[in-house]
Design a protein around this motif. Structure first.
Motif, mmCIF file in Angstrom:
data_model
loop_
_atom_site.group_PDB
_atom_site.id
_atom_site.type_symbol
_atom_site.label_atom_id
_atom_site.label_comp_id
_atom_site.label_asym_id
_atom_site.label_seq_id
_atom_site.Cartn_x
_atom_site.Cartn_y
_atom_site.Cartn_z
ATOM 1 N N LYS A 110 15.720 -8.449 1.167
ATOM 2 C CA LYS A 110 14.671 -8.182 2.155
ATOM 3 C C LYS A 110 14.076 -6.807 1.897
ATOM 4 O O LYS A 110 14.786 -5.808 1.867
ATOM 5 N N SER A 114 6.173 -5.504 2.121
ATOM 6 C CA SER A 114 5.906 -6.904 1.784
ATOM 7 C C SER A 114 5.265 -7.072 0.412
ATOM 8 O O SER A 114 5.350 -8.135 -0.197
ATOM 9 N N LYS A 117 8.520 -7.053 -3.882
ATOM 10 C CA LYS A 117 9.605 -8.007 -3.706
ATOM 11 C C LYS A 117 10.008 -8.542 -5.081
ATOM 12 O O LYS A 117 9.303 -8.309 -6.078
#
Length: 275
Positions: A110, A114, A117
């Motif tokens: 996580k 965003s 990743k």
């Protein structure tokens, strides 16, 4: 210098460079591998690890997991030459908290950002048995391939000089040399009494003689010296492949920018008398 792109996708780029020199092409190759910034996990804080995998091995696997590192992802992040780069909090935080039984994959990481990743979701990290727990905090930072392999943006970065095949018309045609080509780029045409170079190659963006590996199997198979294999000294076929973290075009453009900066720095150093 002329550049002609043969193929380009998200992970691979093949192009032809004409009217260049070996030192320049090799400089591009080296800079693309070791001087282009990329994001990778650097610091790992293992709070709980009940798995059979040692902490050091698990941290190493996390570091080698490709992370999205395009230009948008790199914007605003500290570089290794910045004073605040070593601060633990100055990076992208990743969290991994799992309980077995299960296989922990890269998709389970996580991210606090965003945009940044894992490139692939299905990279296995560790296997947990019933009741085993995993609790990890990690920080991803920007780095260079000259410091560690995890920051190398390319999986393949190589070039070869442009092949050139010629035939000796003063001797009898030797059809055996065409059969000796391991890549099948030579074709015997006994009707027209010629050996032709195949223009299209299956599953390859290269055309004609470009697929030649210059292994000279055809030359060794010819008893009378009918065929010769050489290369054009100032033309090259360049291939860049990445692990998906960065598009190959961005790697190439950034490498050219870095090389230009190094050249400017060297020129200023020379003009200032070495000061």
């Amino acid at each position: 210098m002329e550049i002609e792109v043969r193929s380009q996708n998200d992970d691979e780029m093949i192009f032809i460079v004409r009217d260049a020199e070996v030192p320049f092409i090799n400089a591009i190759r080296r800079v693309a591998m070791v001087n282009v910034p990329k994001i990778a996990i650097e610091d790992v804080n293992i709070i709980v690890n009940d798995s059979a995998m040692f902490n050091e091995v698990l941290a190493h696997r996390l570091g080698l997991t490709p992370l999205v590192s395009d230009l948008d992802a790199l914007e605003g992040l500290s570089l290794p030459e910045d004073d605040d780069w070593e601060e633990f909090s100055n990076g992208i935080m990743f969290y991994l908290k799992e309980v077995g039984p299960k296989v922990v994959y890269s998709k389970d990481l996580k991210s606090s950002d965003s945009r940044i990743k894992p490139v692939y979701d299905t990279i296995p990290l560790v296997k947990l048995k019933e009741g085993e727990k995993l609790d990890i905090e990690a920080v991803a930072k920007v780095g260079y391939g000259k410091e560690h392999a995890k920051w190398i943006p390319t999986t393949v970065c190589a070039y070869k000089q442009y092949p050139e095949i010629t035939f000796n018309e003063d001797v009898e045609i030797d059809y055996d040399c065409a059969q000796a080509c391991p890549r099948g780029i030579l074709k015997s045409d006994k009707r027209s009494k010629k050996i032709k170079i195949v223009e299209e190659h299956e599953n390859s963006p290269l055309i004609g003689v470009e697929e030649c590996a210059m292994c000279k199997s055809c030359v060794r198979a010819s008893d009378n010296g009918y065929i010769n294999v050489g290369f054009r000294p100032n033309d090259f076929i360049f291939r860049i492949e990445t692990d998906g973290a960065m598009p190959p075009k961005e790697v190439l453009l950034k490498a050219c920018d870095v090389l230009g900066e190094k050249a400017d720095k060297f020129i200023r150093f020379s003009e200032e008398g070495g000061n």
